[in-house]
Design an enzyme around this catalytic site. Sequence first.
Site, PDB file in Angstrom:
ATOM      1  N   CYS A  78       9.020 -18.158  12.332  1.00  0.00           N
ATOM      2  CA  CYS A  78       9.746 -19.240  11.640  1.00  0.00           C
ATOM      3  C   CYS A  78      11.248 -19.070  11.832  1.00  0.00           C
ATOM      4  CB  CYS A  78       9.423 -19.254  10.153  1.00  0.00           C
ATOM      5  SG  CYS A  78      10.408 -20.476   9.260  1.00  0.00           S
ATOM      6  N   ILE A  79      11.883 -20.086  12.375  1.00  0.00           N
ATOM      7  CA  ILE A  79      13.290 -19.951  12.737  1.00  0.00           C
ATOM      8  C   ILE A  79      14.193 -19.810  11.511  1.00  0.00           C
ATOM      9  CG2 ILE A  79      13.612 -22.468  12.994  1.00  0.00           C
ATOM     10  CD1 ILE A  79      15.527 -21.738  15.356  1.00  0.00           C
TER      11      ILE A  79
END
Lengths: 130, 93, 119
Positions: A78-79
Amino acid sequence: MKFALAVYGAPANSQAPQSALHFARALVAQGHEIVRLFFYQDGVNTATAIAQPPQDESNLSEEWQQFVQAHNLDAVVCIAAALRRGIVDQAESDRYELPGHNLRKGYELSGLGQLLDGALMADRFITFGA
Amino acid sequence: MSTLHTVTKPGQVMALCARAVVSGDSVLLIEDAVYELLSPPTGLNALPDSCSVYVMDIDARARGVEVSAPFEVIDYDRFVSLCVDNEKVLSWF
Amino acid sequence: MSHSVCVISSRAPYSGQSAREALDMALVSASYDIETSLLLIGDGVYQLLKGQETGQIPRKNLAAMLQVLPLYGIDTIHVDQVSLGERGISSDVLQEGVTVLAEGELPLFIQQHSRVFNF
């Protein structure tokens, strides 16, 4: 059967990445398909290339990367969760003018939509939380 | 339609899980949740009678927790089978 | 098959990032036009207390963020009555737009969704 796995705990303060790796190995051994692996919350720390556990402990980050690459898995970090915790690839490092980058090869930084998408396309969705 | 509940911590987390379990579901204790077998089993007692409780072998061994009937010790291969046999998996941590 | 999503949030608002990251999941799911519920249980019920002022801590006000949910089509937040009772919280100290699930309603509520994300 199609499985999506989510990992929410870091190697240094939870057992989540280790349990998830045991589970993923058993899945593959039984011929199931892992359609998405998603690292969220503190789980994003699993994808760091620069953690160095002492030699008498296993390097879970390295074991996970080898597994991801050996089975050519769709492994997403997840960025937003990763940026918050200092896990970046070359592109994000350049964008924010950071002194380096540390995302292991084999992982992709992407949005939370990939977790949702993975869970929806899989027959079973399993979370390894912390 | 049955659910496999995986539980990762004893105490409050186990108790929360127990409140979401219905008759016919299965519960698997992994990681620190295996300590639930040592403590007064308030969470486990709250489970319906028809609910099977499994314990992850390597986690119980690692922590020196002995498992006896009616609890069943399982490995990761069996964990995978339980995921296949139940329509849904809910994780409590 | 049309999906529905239940996001279960069980942590207090500012102890870590869990509450915030659970909310993000609910917002992403709703923004994909999937019928989405947010269920607060355990310490997650603390997220709903009125009067949260986070100016002195480096965190966004989670109660304020919960109020944007209707804009995403999540018209009510579900909260577990037993968890409220265990913590001595009466529903009049909670913010508006909350549906309380009575004891025993929890399993059925969770099961009616095709995917559940636990946090």
